[in-house]
Design an enzyme around this catalytic site. Structure first.
Site, PDB file in Angstrom:
ATOM      1  CE1 TYR A   1      -3.960   2.157   0.596  1.00 28.77           C
ATOM      2  CE2 TYR A   1      -2.742   3.070   2.448  1.00 28.77           C
ATOM      3  CZ  TYR A   1      -3.820   3.117   1.585  1.00 28.77           C
ATOM      4  OH  TYR A   1      -4.754   4.123   1.710  1.00 28.77           O
ATOM      5  CG  ASP A   2       2.865   2.128   3.643  1.00 25.73           C
ATOM      6  OD1 ASP A   2       1.640   1.936   3.636  1.00 25.73           O
ATOM      7  OD2 ASP A   2       3.544   2.098   4.687  1.00 25.73           O
TER       8      ASP A   2
ATOM      9  NE  ARG B   1     -11.094   1.628   6.224  1.00 25.94           N
ATOM     10  CZ  ARG B   1     -11.278   2.436   5.177  1.00 25.94           C
ATOM     11  NH1 ARG B   1     -10.530   3.495   5.028  1.00 25.94           N
ATOM     12  NH2 ARG B   1     -12.198   2.166   4.268  1.00 25.94           N
TER      13      ARG B   1
ATOM     14  CB  THR C   1      -1.665   8.991  18.494  1.00 28.77           C
ATOM     15  OG1 THR C   1      -0.601   9.325  17.597  1.00 28.77           O
ATOM     16  CG2 THR C   1      -1.191   9.017  19.931  1.00 28.77           C
TER      17      THR C   1
ATOM     18  CD  GLN D   1       4.808  10.287  17.161  1.00 28.23           C
ATOM     19  OE1 GLN D   1       4.333  10.745  18.198  1.00 28.23           O
ATOM     20  NE2 GLN D   1       5.986  10.627  16.717  1.00 28.23           N
ATOM     21  NE  ARG D   2      -0.910   7.574   9.751  1.00 28.17           N
ATOM     22  CZ  ARG D   2      -1.427   6.400   9.403  1.00 28.17           C
ATOM     23  NH1 ARG D   2      -2.710   6.195   9.458  1.00 28.17           N
ATOM     24  NH2 ARG D   2      -0.632   5.432   9.006  1.00 28.17           N
TER      25      ARG D   2
HETATM   26  P1  NAD Z   1     -12.803   1.778   0.078  1.00 28.64           P
HETATM   27  O1  NAD Z   1     -12.119   0.464   0.149  1.00 28.64           O
HETATM   28  O2  NAD Z   1     -14.148   1.911   0.687  1.00 28.64           O
HETATM   29  O3  NAD Z   1     -12.903   2.292  -1.430  1.00 28.64           O
HETATM   30  C1  NAD Z   1     -12.015   1.921  -2.436  1.00 28.64           C
HETATM   31  C2  NAD Z   1     -12.832   1.612  -3.684  1.00 28.64           C
HETATM   32  O4  NAD Z   1     -11.934   1.281  -4.752  1.00 28.64           O
HETATM   33  C3  NAD Z   1     -13.771   0.405  -3.496  1.00 28.64           C
HETATM   34  O5  NAD Z   1     -15.053   0.729  -3.978  1.00 28.64           O
HETATM   35  C4  NAD Z   1     -13.119  -0.687  -4.327  1.00 28.64           C
HETATM   36  O6  NAD Z   1     -14.037  -1.646  -4.810  1.00 28.64           O
HETATM   37  C5  NAD Z   1     -12.448   0.120  -5.413  1.00 28.64           C
HETATM   38  N1  NAD Z   1     -11.326  -0.568  -6.064  1.00 28.64           N
HETATM   39  C6  NAD Z   1     -10.308  -1.234  -5.456  1.00 28.64           C
HETATM   40  N2  NAD Z   1      -9.481  -1.741  -6.375  1.00 28.64           N
HETATM   41  C7  NAD Z   1      -9.982  -1.395  -7.588  1.00 28.64           C
HETATM   42  C8  NAD Z   1      -9.581  -1.640  -8.924  1.00 28.64           C
HETATM   43  N3  NAD Z   1      -8.472  -2.354  -9.199  1.00 28.64           N
HETATM   44  N4  NAD Z   1     -10.333  -1.148  -9.924  1.00 28.64           N
HETATM   45  C9  NAD Z   1     -11.463  -0.430  -9.659  1.00 28.64           C
HETATM   46  N5  NAD Z   1     -11.897  -0.173  -8.423  1.00 28.64           N
HETATM   47  C10 NAD Z   1     -11.154  -0.655  -7.395  1.00 28.64           C
HETATM   48  O7  NAD Z   1     -11.787   2.828   0.755  1.00 28.64           O
HETATM   49  P2  NAD Z   1     -11.945   4.405   1.019  1.00 28.64           P
HETATM   50  O8  NAD Z   1     -11.694   4.612   2.454  1.00 28.64           O
HETATM   51  O9  NAD Z   1     -13.149   4.929   0.407  1.00 28.64           O
HETATM   52  O10 NAD Z   1     -10.654   4.960   0.248  1.00 28.64           O
HETATM   53  C11 NAD Z   1     -10.745   5.599  -1.011  1.00 28.64           C
HETATM   54  C12 NAD Z   1      -9.357   6.092  -1.413  1.00 28.64           C
HETATM   55  O11 NAD Z   1      -8.862   7.014  -0.439  1.00 28.64           O
HETATM   56  C13 NAD Z   1      -8.321   4.983  -1.533  1.00 28.64           C
HETATM   57  O12 NAD Z   1      -7.476   5.246  -2.634  1.00 28.64           O
HETATM   58  C14 NAD Z   1      -7.536   5.097  -0.246  1.00 28.64           C
HETATM   59  O13 NAD Z   1      -6.219   4.643  -0.392  1.00 28.64           O
HETATM   60  C15 NAD Z   1      -7.594   6.600   0.009  1.00 28.64           C
HETATM   61  N6  NAD Z   1      -7.426   6.885   1.446  1.00 28.64           N
HETATM   62  C16 NAD Z   1      -8.453   6.664   2.315  1.00 28.64           C
HETATM   63  C17 NAD Z   1      -8.265   6.916   3.659  1.00 28.64           C
HETATM   64  C18 NAD Z   1      -9.363   6.723   4.681  1.00 28.64           C
HETATM   65  O14 NAD Z   1      -9.100   6.886   5.876  1.00 28.64           O
HETATM   66  N7  NAD Z   1     -10.574   6.420   4.332  1.00 28.64           N
HETATM   67  C19 NAD Z   1      -7.004   7.365   4.134  1.00 28.64           C
HETATM   68  C20 NAD Z   1      -5.995   7.554   3.193  1.00 28.64           C
HETATM   69  C21 NAD Z   1      -6.209   7.320   1.861  1.00 28.64           C
HETATM   70  N1  UDP Z   2      -6.561  -1.036  15.714  1.00 25.00           N
HETATM   71  C1  UDP Z   2      -6.925  -1.618  16.931  1.00 25.00           C
HETATM   72  N2  UDP Z   2      -7.964  -2.487  16.941  1.00 25.00           N
HETATM   73  C2  UDP Z   2      -8.686  -2.801  15.829  1.00 25.00           C
HETATM   74  C3  UDP Z   2      -8.325  -2.201  14.602  1.00 25.00           C
HETATM   75  C4  UDP Z   2      -7.248  -1.338  14.571  1.00 25.00           C
HETATM   76  O1  UDP Z   2      -6.309  -1.355  17.968  1.00 25.00           O
HETATM   77  O2  UDP Z   2      -9.640  -3.594  15.947  1.00 25.00           O
HETATM   78  C5  UDP Z   2      -5.433  -0.081  15.691  1.00 25.00           C
HETATM   79  C6  UDP Z   2      -4.386  -0.385  14.642  1.00 25.00           C
HETATM   80  O3  UDP Z   2      -3.421  -1.271  15.165  1.00 25.00           O
HETATM   81  C7  UDP Z   2      -3.811   0.992  14.391  1.00 25.00           C
HETATM   82  C8  UDP Z   2      -4.997   1.929  14.569  1.00 25.00           C
HETATM   83  O4  UDP Z   2      -5.955   1.189  15.327  1.00 25.00           O
HETATM   84  O5  UDP Z   2      -2.830   1.311  15.345  1.00 25.00           O
HETATM   85  C9  UDP Z   2      -5.633   2.383  13.256  1.00 25.00           C
HETATM   86  O6  UDP Z   2      -5.884   1.245  12.473  1.00 25.00           O
HETATM   87  P1  UDP Z   2      -6.625   1.284  11.065  1.00 25.00           P
HETATM   88  O7  UDP Z   2      -6.536  -0.094  10.504  1.00 25.00           O
HETATM   89  O8  UDP Z   2      -7.963   1.889  11.220  1.00 25.00           O
HETATM   90  O9  UDP Z   2      -5.792   2.315  10.179  1.00 25.00           O
HETATM   91  P2  UDP Z   2      -4.230   2.597   9.913  1.00 25.00           P
HETATM   92  O10 UDP Z   2      -3.385   1.690  10.769  1.00 25.00           O
HETATM   93  O11 UDP Z   2      -4.064   2.342   8.466  1.00 25.00           O
HETATM   94  O12 UDP Z   2      -4.080   4.002  10.308  1.00 25.00           O
END
Ligand code: NAD
Ligand code: UDP
Length: 314
Positions: A145-146, A186, A210, A276-277
């Site tokens: 992902y990253d 999440r 955090t 942390q974030r």
């Molecule tokens: P989500 O999983 O609900 O939405 C992602 C969507 O992309 C889904 O509908 C999925 O079916 C579609 N998708 C995945 N792979 C695909 C592919 N190969 N072709 C077409 N469609 C595809 O997640 P979200 O939280 O709505 O995130 C949306 C975007 O925002 C993502 O790119 C994610 O990385 C980015 N983002 C979200 C967050 C957050 O906290 N929600 C944080 C950082 C970045």
């Molecule tokens: N986390 C947790 N319990 C859960 C799910 C997540 O303690 O049931 C923690 C996870 O380890 C992370 C933070 O909550 O430290 C946020 O996790 P999330 O998967 O929502 O997002 P990301 O790690 O990508 O920020």
């Protein structure tokens, strides 16, 4: 003026809210999704709108359409979903970016990338500013992902420099709200579902790590302002809510708001879980006067109401 706008990942959590909002603002919206983590249920209420179109397609394959703007959101966002098929996650970020940037180049569309705070990895600078290059494990479990998102950012800037594509890169910090998938693992969806069912709340590690949580409406306001910002502003720009909470504090808030009888249990911290974030949002504030308005408890209240309905239907 009515614009024709492509939203990739439009059936997902953020994408479905974005489609709805762009339609309400009078645009024509094409929602593209392969339904990996998204669901038709998220956009079913839009299907009878004449300026909404739904296309099942995978962004790793080329796609041709005439549009004015592209919001590139397609990519699984929760750790369990993006690690489920890590190679596919990399392809979605990298090939998806290449395909959408190629399209933007051909039709001269403006394109926005939904990048992530994960580009900062486990950050050594706190809060994170856009100038920080990050601390990412390039071979770890989160790297699909990253590094996928980091490569996508590189592609965006190279298409901009080499081909004059108009780009906007947004680094999204943890965002939550209705339509998050209840099983996506999440933290907010997990804790609310567990609390509503009086099940144990699963704290990974000691809960002292955090995160900063932004409500979906606030985030989308920022996303649209970024898309409409002056052409020479490319970002990257952080967007998120600077209010920072430990995971334990989050659990306590959710237990209090749901009146749950759930107990906390402690499980191992996943590998490379950032400690942390917190976003530094000075740039977004200065560029387009954006800052989040919805406090955590208010946003959690709306999200809990959504999940209550899901639990009732189960
Ligand atoms: P989500 O999983 O609900 O939405 C992602 C969507 O992309 C889904 O509908 C999925 O079916 C579609 N998708 C995945 N792979 C695909 C592919 N190969 N072709 C077409 N469609 C595809 O997640 P979200 O939280 O709505 O995130 C949306 C975007 O925002 C993502 O790119 C994610 O990385 C980015 N983002 C979200 C967050 C957050 O906290 N929600 C944080 C950082 C970045
Ligand atoms: N986390 C947790 N319990 C859960 C799910 C997540 O303690 O049931 C923690 C996870 O380890 C992370 C933070 O909550 O430290 C946020 O996790 P999330 O998967 O929502 O997002 P990301 O790690 O990508 O920020």
């Amino acid at each position: 003026m009515k614009k024709r706008i492509l939203v990739t990942g439009g059936a997902g959590f953020l994408g479905s809210h974005l489609c709805e909002r762009l339609l309400n603002e009078g645009n024509e919206v094409i929602c593209l999704d392969n339904y990996f983590t998204g669901q038709k249920a998220n956009i079913i209420h839009l299907l009878d709108k004449p300026f909404f179109e739904l296309i099942r397609h995978d962004v790793t394959m080329p796609f041709f359409i005439e549009v004015d703007e592209i919001y590139n959101l397609a990519c699984p966002a929760s750790p369990i979903h993006y690690q489920y098929n890590a190679i596919k996650t990399i392809k979605t970020s990298v090939m998806g970016a290449i395909n959408m940037l190629g399209l933007a180049k051909r039709v001269k569309a403006k394109i926005l990338q939904a990048s992530t705070s994960e580009v900062y990895g486990d950050p050594k600078i706190h809060p994170q500013t856009e100038s920080y290059w990050g601390n990412v494990n390039p071979i770890g479990f989160r790297s699909c992902y990253d590094e996928g998102k980091r490569c996508a950012e590189s592609l965006f800037f190279n298409y901009h420099r080499q081909n004059d594509v108009r780009i906007k890169v947004m680094r999204i910090f943890n965002t939550y709200g209705p339509r998050m998938h209840p099983d996506d693992g999440r933290v907010i969806s997990n804790f609310i579902m567990q609390a509503l069912q009086n099940k144990d709340i699963t704290i990974y590690g000691d809960g002292s790590q955090t995160r900063s949580f932004c409500y979906v409406d606030d985030l989308l306001e920022g996303m649209i302002r970024l898309m409409n910002s002056e052409d020479d502003f490319t970002g990257p720009v952080n967007m998120g809510n600077p209010g920072e909470y430990t995971i334990l504090q989050l659990a306590e808030n959710i237990i209090m708001l749901t009146g749950s009888k759930s107990k906390l249990i402690f499980e191992p911290l996943p590998a490379d879980d950032p400690l942390q974030r917190q976003p530094d949002i000075t740039l977004a504030r200065e560029k387009f006067g954006w800052e989040p308005k919805i406090p955590l408890r208010e946003g959690l209240g709306k999200t809990i109401a959504y999940f209550e309905n899901i639990v009732k239907q189960q």
